[in-house]
Design a protein around this motif. Structure first.
Motif, PDB file in Angstrom:
ATOM      1  N   GLY A   1       3.433  -2.239 -12.973  1.00 39.30           N
ATOM      2  CA  GLY A   1       3.117  -1.092 -13.812  1.00 39.30           C
ATOM      3  C   GLY A   1       1.691  -0.582 -13.724  1.00 39.30           C
ATOM      4  N   LEU A   2       0.857  -1.191 -12.924  1.00 38.46           N
ATOM      5  CA  LEU A   2      -0.523  -0.747 -12.748  1.00 38.46           C
ATOM      6  C   LEU A   2      -0.784  -0.458 -11.279  1.00 38.46           C
ATOM      7  N   THR A   3      -1.786   0.369 -11.012  1.00 43.00           N
ATOM      8  CA  THR A   3      -2.180   0.632  -9.633  1.00 43.00           C
ATOM      9  C   THR A   3      -3.481  -0.097  -9.357  1.00 43.00           C
ATOM     10  N   TRP A   4      -3.408  -1.034  -8.431  1.00 40.33           N
ATOM     11  CA  TRP A   4      -4.579  -1.772  -8.001  1.00 40.33           C
ATOM     12  C   TRP A   4      -5.235  -1.009  -6.865  1.00 40.33           C
ATOM     13  N   GLU A   5      -6.564  -0.988  -6.848  1.00 38.33           N
ATOM     14  CA  GLU A   5      -7.315  -0.349  -5.780  1.00 38.33           C
ATOM     15  C   GLU A   5      -8.001  -1.447  -4.978  1.00 38.33           C
TER      16      GLU A   5
ATOM     17  N   THR B   1     -12.573   2.084   2.627  1.00 38.07           N
ATOM     18  CA  THR B   1     -11.229   2.638   2.560  1.00 38.07           C
ATOM     19  C   THR B   1     -10.598   2.051   1.309  1.00 38.07           C
ATOM     20  N   ARG B   2     -10.141   2.930   0.439  1.00 38.77           N
ATOM     21  CA  ARG B   2      -9.505   2.505  -0.811  1.00 38.77           C
ATOM     22  C   ARG B   2      -7.995   2.576  -0.627  1.00 38.77           C
ATOM     23  N   HIS B   3      -7.341   1.438  -0.808  1.00 44.32           N
ATOM     24  CA  HIS B   3      -5.893   1.321  -0.688  1.00 44.32           C
ATOM     25  C   HIS B   3      -5.305   1.187  -2.090  1.00 44.32           C
ATOM     26  N   CYS B   4      -4.322   2.010  -2.421  1.00 43.87           N
ATOM     27  CA  CYS B   4      -3.652   1.937  -3.725  1.00 43.87           C
ATOM     28  C   CYS B   4      -2.395   1.085  -3.596  1.00 43.87           C
ATOM     29  N   VAL B   5      -2.308   0.069  -4.470  1.00 41.71           N
ATOM     30  CA  VAL B   5      -1.221  -0.902  -4.403  1.00 41.71           C
ATOM     31  C   VAL B   5      -0.627  -1.067  -5.798  1.00 41.71           C
ATOM     32  N   PRO B   6       0.563  -0.501  -6.054  1.00 43.23           N
ATOM     33  CA  PRO B   6       1.189  -0.694  -7.362  1.00 43.23           C
ATOM     34  C   PRO B   6       1.662  -2.142  -7.545  1.00 43.23           C
ATOM     35  N   HIS B   7       1.483  -2.625  -8.784  1.00 38.80           N
ATOM     36  CA  HIS B   7       1.971  -3.967  -9.119  1.00 38.80           C
ATOM     37  C   HIS B   7       2.157  -4.051 -10.623  1.00 38.80           C
TER      38      HIS B   7
ATOM     39  N   VAL C   1       0.840  -1.206   0.000  1.00 40.93           N
ATOM     40  CA  VAL C   1       0.000   0.000   0.000  1.00 40.93           C
ATOM     41  C   VAL C   1       0.874   1.255   0.000  1.00 40.93           C
ATOM     42  N   VAL C   2       0.602   2.160  -0.960  1.00 42.55           N
ATOM     43  CA  VAL C   2       1.338   3.426  -1.026  1.00 42.55           C
ATOM     44  C   VAL C   2       0.465   4.614  -0.618  1.00 42.55           C
ATOM     45  N   SER C   3      -0.855   4.443  -0.650  1.00 41.86           N
ATOM     46  CA  SER C   3      -1.762   5.502  -0.195  1.00 41.86           C
ATOM     47  C   SER C   3      -3.119   4.887   0.097  1.00 41.86           C
ATOM     48  N   ARG C   4      -3.912   5.651   0.842  1.00 43.78           N
ATOM     49  CA  ARG C   4      -5.276   5.215   1.152  1.00 43.78           C
ATOM     50  C   ARG C   4      -6.144   6.453   1.331  1.00 43.78           C
ATOM     51  N   ARG C   5      -7.433   6.248   1.102  1.00 47.38           N
ATOM     52  CA  ARG C   5      -8.376   7.335   1.343  1.00 47.38           C
ATOM     53  C   ARG C   5      -9.742   6.761   1.696  1.00 47.38           C
ATOM     54  N   GLN C   6     -10.452   7.528   2.486  1.00 47.15           N
ATOM     55  CA  GLN C   6     -11.796   7.154   2.906  1.00 47.15           C
ATOM     56  C   GLN C   6     -12.790   7.648   1.859  1.00 47.15           C
TER      57      GLN C   6
END
Length: 168
Positions: free
Chosen positions: A97-101, A89-95, A20-25
């Motif tokens: 070359g794409l960002t998974w939410e 809560t949405r967590h952004c997870v790079p993998h 996880v590199v970022s998260r938001r409510q």
């Protein structure tokens, strides 16, 4: 006009948390549904916007988004969407070359965890992270409106097993 092209998956285990590199409510409310589309209002910590999504054909659907005043979004959530609210809560997870939410739901859908990835086009090749489970992109049981309906009918949060057992 923009087309949203996305794939949705169940999450098999907690391995995504390490990336996880970022998260938001987020708070979403369903303003209305029509044919195979919907109008949604969404709030995060800093913005609010209205989204209109058209009928899905394959993995793609037309999508229109408009930023709106937070006060308008809060009023819509309170006065128009009171029984159709999503909290997550949405967590952004790079993998690869794409960002998974990865969405971890609260409220009526507490305990549900789903992962999505947006693509540039339907034929785009992707490398699936090891923490993904079954793909549910085309499964109507995993539409947010269906999940909310199942939760309302049960009178409580529903489990993944209950969603998988649901007959629509």
């Amino acid at each position: 006009m923009r087309f949203e092209v996305e794939r949705k998956f169940l999450v098999a285990h907690e391995g995504w948390r390490a990336g996880v590199v970022s998260r938001r409510q987020l708070r979403d409310g369903l303003v209305g549904q029509f044919a195979s589309g919907k109008v949604r209002v969404r709030l995060d910590e800093t913005r609010a916007w209205l989204t209109i999504k058209g009928e899905r054909v394959g993995l793609a659907r037309p999508e229109f988004e408009y930023e709106i005043p937070r006060s308008d979004a809060e009023a819509m959530l309170a006065m128009v969407c009171d029984t159709c609210l999503i909290e997550k809560t949405r967590h952004c997870v790079p993998h690869a070359g794409l960002t998974w939410e990865v969405d971890v739901y609260a409220g009526a859908l507490s305990g549900m965890v789903l992962a999505e990835v947006e693509l540039e086009h339907e034929a785009q090749a992707i490398e699936l992270p090891g923490w993904l489970g079954q793909e549910v992109t085309a499964d109507p049981r995993f539409r947010q409106s269906t999940l909310l309906r199942l939760s309302r009918e049960a009178g409580r949060s529903i489990t993944l097993a209950e969603v998988l057992a649901a007959r629509l």
